[in-house]
Design an enzyme around this catalytic site. Structure first.
Site, PDB file in Angstrom:
ATOM      1  N   SER A 106       0.995  -1.248   0.069  1.00  0.00           N
ATOM      2  CA  SER A 106      -0.133  -0.075  -0.094  1.00  0.00           C
ATOM      3  C   SER A 106       0.819   1.387  -0.057  1.00  0.00           C
ATOM      4  CB  SER A 106      -0.862   0.090   1.257  1.00  0.00           C
ATOM      5  OG  SER A 106      -2.081   0.963   1.040  1.00  0.00           O
TER       6      SER A 106
ATOM      7  N   GLU B   7      -8.542  -7.479  -5.557  1.00  0.00           N
ATOM      8  CA  GLU B   7      -8.303  -6.067  -5.131  1.00  0.00           C
ATOM      9  C   GLU B   7      -8.911  -5.020  -5.972  1.00  0.00           C
ATOM     10  OE1 GLU B   7      -4.275  -4.040  -3.126  1.00  0.00           O
ATOM     11  OE2 GLU B   7      -4.180  -6.177  -3.756  1.00  0.00           O
TER      12      GLU B   7
ATOM     13  N   HIS C 105      -7.309  -6.102  -0.717  1.00  0.00           N
ATOM     14  CA  HIS C 105      -5.997  -5.344  -0.359  1.00  0.00           C
ATOM     15  C   HIS C 105      -5.642  -5.868   0.961  1.00  0.00           C
ATOM     16  CE1 HIS C 105      -3.840  -1.658  -0.712  1.00  0.00           C
ATOM     17  NE2 HIS C 105      -4.246  -1.615   0.552  1.00  0.00           N
TER      18      HIS C 105
END
Length: 279
Positions: free
Chosen positions: A152, A212, A262
């Protein structure tokens, strides 16, 4: 694995806790490979331990204060005093893992304007300076087998490390990177990578879950997100891989993480990174 811990710059605003996990046994002739695991406090120890976990040292810089990690799962009513520091830890993480503004200074986070971003230069200089210098005093480490992992915002930082310090890391593992951040600022920076080889070859492994999606806006408590909301992540990562394909010293591959979203991609990608960093 044995554990070494330290606090750098203790007593200052830049104080940072480090954890170094060292494999047992006799190290290789040139020292252990080392994986710098950004956000490692959120996933370590990896469960189950992946293949290669006993053959690679792991360095974890903490955003969780000086006495222990701050984990997202601790952020709940009645949690400990340290867990209540989670917003501060996340704000520091956003500062450390993001590129500077075009003028070289700080700028607001696009989703959380109260957070300042743009401190990745200082973070990477500290990582490649005092942090690694301390780690080298704790165990024999192979400087030619240095890897960096991030997920991320950490994945954004890993990509920026490639821009800022091309050739310093032999391998970079970039999971679910925040390519959307400031309208694709990192992609513009990657376009400036030199075509002449700084050193190398360098392997960049991109990873993201097949399920995701990224969301341009922060969550709205009044409107829970549906599984179909958001923009699929993998196509943009595939476009990034193609964008980097003409750099001769960079070997860029994309590994989809089957069935992962995610959050799930954090654990799965960290396990994969440790396996590859050890080889």
């Amino acid at each position: 694995m044995s554990l070494r811990e330290a606090v750098l710059a203790s007593g200052t605003p830049d104080a940072r806790r480090l954890r170094l996990h060292i494999p047992a046994g006799t190290p290789p002739r040139d020292g252990w490979p080392l994986l710098v695991l950004l956000d490692g406090d959120w996933v370590w120890p990896l469960d189950p331990p992946p293949e290669g976990a006993t053959a690679c040292a792991v360095l974890i810089p903490s955003h969780g204060g000086l006495h222990g990690p701050v984990l997202p799962r601790w952020s709940r009513p009645g949690a400990s005093a340290e867990s209540r520091g989670l917003p501060q830890a996340l704000a520091q993480r956003a500062l450390d893992f993001t590129p500077p503004a075009p003028d070289g200074g700080r700028w607001p986070d696009p989703r959380r304007p109260e957070w300042q971003c743009g401190g990745a230069d200082a973070f990477l200089d500290t990582l490649l300076g005092p942090m690694l210098a301390w780690a080298a005093t704790q165990a024999p480490l192979d400087p030619a087998r240095l890897s960096l992992y991030g997920h991320s915002y950490g994945g954004l930082c890993a990509l920026y490390a490639l821009v800022r310090h091309p050739g310093r890391f032999a391998r970079l593992f970039c999971a679910s990177p925040s390519l959307w951040w400031h309208e694709g600022r990192i992609e513009a920076l990657l376009d400036e990578l030199p075509r002449a080889r700084p050193t190398g070859p360098i392997r960049l492994t991109l990873m993201a879950g097949t399920d995701e999606r990224w969301h341009p806006l922060p969550p709205d408590p009044a409107r829970p997100r549906r599984p179909a909301d958001g923009v699929p992540t993998l196509p943009r990562l595939e476009a990034l891989r193609e964008r980097l394909a003409d750099i001769p010293w960079l070997d860029c591959i994309l590994e989809p993480l089957d069935g992962a979203g995610h959050g799930d991609a954090l654990q799965a990608s960290a396990q994969r990174a440790l396996t590859l960093a050890a080889t």
